[in-house]
Design a protein around this motif. Structure first.
Motif, PDB file in Angstrom:
ATOM      1  N   ILE A  56       0.831  -1.209   0.000  1.00 24.00           N
ATOM      2  CA  ILE A  56       0.000   0.000   0.000  1.00 24.00           C
ATOM      3  C   ILE A  56       0.868   1.264   0.000  1.00 24.00           C
ATOM      4  CG2 ILE A  56      -1.794   1.287   1.227  1.00 24.00           C
ATOM      5  CD1 ILE A  56      -2.786  -1.397   0.129  1.00 24.00           C
ATOM      6  N   LYS A  57       1.840   1.319   0.889  1.00 24.75           N
ATOM      7  CA  LYS A  57       2.689   2.502   1.018  1.00 24.75           C
ATOM      8  C   LYS A  57       3.828   2.529   0.000  1.00 24.75           C
ATOM      9  CE  LYS A  57       1.613   4.730   4.751  1.00 24.75           C
ATOM     10  NZ  LYS A  57       1.154   6.095   4.690  1.00 24.75           N
ATOM     11  N   GLU A  58       4.002   1.446  -0.752  1.00 24.22           N
ATOM     12  CA  GLU A  58       5.050   1.308  -1.781  1.00 24.22           C
ATOM     13  C   GLU A  58       6.443   1.546  -1.215  1.00 24.22           C
ATOM     14  OE1 GLU A  58       4.128   3.627  -5.263  1.00 24.22           O
ATOM     15  OE2 GLU A  58       2.047   2.950  -5.242  1.00 24.22           O
ATOM     16  N   LYS A 107       5.091   0.555  -8.912  1.00 23.05           N
ATOM     17  CA  LYS A 107       3.779   0.494  -8.267  1.00 23.05           C
ATOM     18  C   LYS A 107       3.177  -0.912  -8.375  1.00 23.05           C
ATOM     19  CE  LYS A 107      -0.617   2.845  -8.038  1.00 23.05           C
ATOM     20  NZ  LYS A 107      -0.740   4.033  -7.231  1.00 23.05           N
ATOM     21  N   VAL A 108       3.231  -1.495  -9.551  1.00 20.63           N
ATOM     22  CA  VAL A 108       2.665  -2.840  -9.760  1.00 20.63           C
ATOM     23  C   VAL A 108       3.480  -3.878  -8.998  1.00 20.63           C
ATOM     24  CG1 VAL A 108       2.181  -4.589 -11.508  1.00 20.63           C
ATOM     25  CG2 VAL A 108       1.744  -2.198 -12.005  1.00 20.63           C
ATOM     26  N   PHE A 109       4.807  -3.753  -9.038  1.00 21.37           N
ATOM     27  CA  PHE A 109       5.689  -4.687  -8.358  1.00 21.37           C
ATOM     28  C   PHE A 109       5.450  -4.684  -6.848  1.00 21.37           C
ATOM     29  CE2 PHE A 109       9.855  -5.576  -6.337  1.00 21.37           C
ATOM     30  CZ  PHE A 109      10.066  -6.859  -6.803  1.00 21.37           C
ATOM     31  N   THR A 110       5.417  -3.494  -6.245  1.00 18.66           N
ATOM     32  CA  THR A 110       5.213  -3.421  -4.798  1.00 18.66           C
ATOM     33  C   THR A 110       3.831  -3.933  -4.404  1.00 18.66           C
ATOM     34  OG1 THR A 110       4.574  -1.083  -4.980  1.00 18.66           O
ATOM     35  CG2 THR A 110       6.850  -1.558  -4.372  1.00 18.66           C
ATOM     36  N   LYS A 111       2.829  -3.655  -5.223  1.00 21.00           N
ATOM     37  CA  LYS A 111       1.481  -4.142  -4.919  1.00 21.00           C
ATOM     38  C   LYS A 111       1.449  -5.675  -4.933  1.00 21.00           C
ATOM     39  CE  LYS A 111      -3.329  -3.778  -6.273  1.00 21.00           C
ATOM     40  NZ  LYS A 111      -4.302  -3.191  -7.186  1.00 21.00           N
ATOM     41  N   LYS A 112       2.073  -6.278  -5.933  1.00 17.08           N
ATOM     42  CA  LYS A 112       2.061  -7.740  -6.045  1.00 17.08           C
ATOM     43  C   LYS A 112       2.906  -8.397  -4.959  1.00 17.08           C
ATOM     44  CE  LYS A 112       0.826  -7.910 -10.886  1.00 17.08           C
ATOM     45  NZ  LYS A 112       1.132  -8.421 -12.215  1.00 17.08           N
ATOM     46  N   ILE A 113       4.042  -7.818  -4.616  1.00 17.50           N
ATOM     47  CA  ILE A 113       4.852  -8.353  -3.517  1.00 17.50           C
ATOM     48  C   ILE A 113       4.086  -8.213  -2.203  1.00 17.50           C
ATOM     49  CG2 ILE A 113       6.964  -8.006  -2.166  1.00 17.50           C
ATOM     50  CD1 ILE A 113       7.513  -9.411  -4.783  1.00 17.50           C
ATOM     51  N   GLY A 114       3.363  -7.116  -2.041  1.00  8.29           N
ATOM     52  CA  GLY A 114       2.526  -6.925  -0.851  1.00  8.29           C
ATOM     53  C   GLY A 114       1.439  -7.984  -0.745  1.00  8.29           C
ATOM     54  N   ILE A 115       0.864  -8.371  -1.881  1.00  2.19           N
ATOM     55  CA  ILE A 115      -0.161  -9.424  -1.889  1.00  2.19           C
ATOM     56  C   ILE A 115       0.449 -10.761  -1.469  1.00  2.19           C
ATOM     57  CG2 ILE A 115      -1.671 -10.807  -3.388  1.00  2.19           C
ATOM     58  CD1 ILE A 115      -2.217  -8.170  -4.938  1.00  2.19           C
ATOM     59  N   ILE A 175       8.177 -15.286  -5.320  1.00  2.82           N
ATOM     60  CA  ILE A 175       9.279 -15.715  -6.185  1.00  2.82           C
ATOM     61  C   ILE A 175       8.916 -15.484  -7.648  1.00  2.82           C
ATOM     62  CG2 ILE A 175      10.568 -17.735  -7.006  1.00  2.82           C
ATOM     63  CD1 ILE A 175      10.455 -18.763  -4.072  1.00  2.82           C
ATOM     64  N   PHE A 176       7.703 -15.842  -8.041  1.00  4.27           N
ATOM     65  CA  PHE A 176       7.255 -15.650  -9.423  1.00  4.27           C
ATOM     66  C   PHE A 176       7.314 -14.173  -9.814  1.00  4.27           C
ATOM     67  CE2 PHE A 176       3.692 -14.528 -12.233  1.00  4.27           C
ATOM     68  CZ  PHE A 176       4.076 -15.205 -13.378  1.00  4.27           C
ATOM     69  N   ILE A 177       6.839 -13.294  -8.948  1.00  2.00           N
ATOM     70  CA  ILE A 177       6.818 -11.854  -9.234  1.00  2.00           C
ATOM     71  C   ILE A 177       8.242 -11.305  -9.339  1.00  2.00           C
ATOM     72  CG2 ILE A 177       6.152  -9.578  -8.320  1.00  2.00           C
ATOM     73  CD1 ILE A 177       3.878 -11.311  -9.586  1.00  2.00           C
ATOM     74  N   ILE A 178       9.120 -11.721  -8.444  1.00  2.00           N
ATOM     75  CA  ILE A 178      10.507 -11.253  -8.494  1.00  2.00           C
ATOM     76  C   ILE A 178      11.166 -11.672  -9.805  1.00  2.00           C
ATOM     77  CG2 ILE A 178      12.805 -11.580  -7.485  1.00  2.00           C
ATOM     78  CD1 ILE A 178      11.404 -11.590  -4.731  1.00  2.00           C
ATOM     79  N   VAL A 179      10.990 -12.926 -10.191  1.00  3.68           N
ATOM     80  CA  VAL A 179      11.586 -13.411 -11.441  1.00  3.68           C
ATOM     81  C   VAL A 179      10.955 -12.700 -12.636  1.00  3.68           C
ATOM     82  CG1 VAL A 179      11.849 -15.428 -12.944  1.00  3.68           C
ATOM     83  CG2 VAL A 179      12.282 -15.636 -10.489  1.00  3.68           C
ATOM     84  N   LYS A 180       9.664 -12.482 -12.599  1.00  2.00           N
ATOM     85  CA  LYS A 180       8.977 -11.819 -13.709  1.00  2.00           C
ATOM     86  C   LYS A 180       9.495 -10.397 -13.931  1.00  2.00           C
ATOM     87  CE  LYS A 180       4.437 -10.267 -15.253  1.00  2.00           C
ATOM     88  NZ  LYS A 180       3.026 -10.167 -14.937  1.00  2.00           N
ATOM     89  N   TYR A 181       9.671  -9.643 -12.859  1.00  2.00           N
ATOM     90  CA  TYR A 181      10.054  -8.243 -13.000  1.00  2.00           C
ATOM     91  C   TYR A 181      11.563  -8.001 -12.999  1.00  2.00           C
ATOM     92  CZ  TYR A 181       5.244  -6.737 -12.736  1.00  2.00           C
ATOM     93  OH  TYR A 181       3.914  -6.529 -13.006  1.00  2.00           O
ATOM     94  N   ASN A 182      12.348  -8.924 -12.443  1.00  2.00           N
ATOM     95  CA  ASN A 182      13.799  -8.743 -12.393  1.00  2.00           C
ATOM     96  C   ASN A 182      14.563  -9.662 -13.331  1.00  2.00           C
ATOM     97  OD1 ASN A 182      13.777  -6.690 -10.487  1.00  2.00           O
ATOM     98  ND2 ASN A 182      13.741  -8.113  -8.788  1.00  2.00           N
ATOM     99  N   GLY A 183      13.900 -10.627 -13.914  1.00  2.00           N
ATOM    100  CA  GLY A 183      14.567 -11.549 -14.820  1.00  2.00           C
ATOM    101  C   GLY A 183      15.157 -12.764 -14.131  1.00  2.00           C
ATOM    102  N   LYS A 184      15.503 -12.652 -12.878  1.00  2.00           N
ATOM    103  CA  LYS A 184      16.018 -13.782 -12.094  1.00  2.00           C
ATOM    104  C   LYS A 184      15.784 -13.513 -10.605  1.00  2.00           C
ATOM    105  CE  LYS A 184      20.374 -12.044 -13.509  1.00  2.00           C
ATOM    106  NZ  LYS A 184      21.668 -12.317 -14.030  1.00  2.00           N
ATOM    107  N   LEU A 185      15.907 -14.572  -9.832  1.00  2.00           N
ATOM    108  CA  LEU A 185      15.633 -14.456  -8.404  1.00  2.00           C
ATOM    109  C   LEU A 185      16.783 -13.770  -7.667  1.00  2.00           C
ATOM    110  CD1 LEU A 185      13.656 -15.089  -6.134  1.00  2.00           C
ATOM    111  CD2 LEU A 185      14.736 -17.308  -5.911  1.00  2.00           C
ATOM    112  N   ILE A 186      18.003 -14.206  -7.941  1.00  2.00           N
ATOM    113  CA  ILE A 186      19.164 -13.607  -7.303  1.00  2.00           C
ATOM    114  C   ILE A 186      20.244 -13.387  -8.348  1.00  2.00           C
ATOM    115  CG2 ILE A 186      18.772 -14.565  -5.001  1.00  2.00           C
ATOM    116  CD1 ILE A 186      20.801 -16.739  -5.652  1.00  2.00           C
ATOM    117  N   SER A 187      21.177 -12.538  -8.008  1.00  3.68           N
ATOM    118  CA  SER A 187      22.296 -12.268  -8.901  1.00  3.68           C
ATOM    119  C   SER A 187      23.526 -12.002  -8.047  1.00  3.68           C
ATOM    120  CB  SER A 187      21.998 -11.060  -9.784  1.00  3.68           C
ATOM    121  OG  SER A 187      23.108 -10.754 -10.583  1.00  3.68           O
TER     122      SER A 187
END
Length: 109
Positions: free
Chosen positions: A25-27, A46-54, A94-106
């Motif tokens: 909510i507060k992003e 905005k979309v990323f923080t909302k989905k991670i918040g969910i 994990i799905f959202i992180i990979v979707k928006y960042n391309g990979k989970l960790i680097s």
């Protein structure tokens, strides 16, 4: 279920509920690891923080539901419902992180 276990589950669940509010909510993206917001396209914040918040909300509800159902039913049903919500929430994050960042960790080279 021990009283200490109930208290710990409620405290952790409330902390994660607060965290999901701050992120979703507060992003407040700085609560995440630096990689997750330095690699993120600013227009997706905005979309990323909302989905991670969910996702974090699902985990927190999973943890909070365990002591509540246990107090009501005194059965092992609480762990099954809680575990399902926690696993779904973690995999969603994990799905959202990979979707928006391309990979989970680097790792930096």
């Amino acid at each position: 279920m021990e009283l200490e276990e109930l208290i710990v589950e409620i405290v952790i669940g409330l902390f994660l509920l607060f965290t999901s509010y701050q992120i979703g909510i507060k992003e407040n993206i700085t609560l995440l690891h630096g990689y997750h917001y330095t690699q993120l396209d600013p227009k997706d914040k905005k979309v990323f923080t909302k989905k991670i918040g969910i996702g974090t909300l699902l985990v927190s509800i999973g943890i909070l539901v365990m002591p509540i159902i246990n107090l009501i039913s005194h059965s092992e049903l609480d762990y099954y419902i809680g575990l399902i919500l926690i696993v779904v929430g973690v995999f969603y994050i994990i799905f959202i992180i990979v979707k928006y960042n391309g990979k989970l960790i680097s790792f930096k080279k």
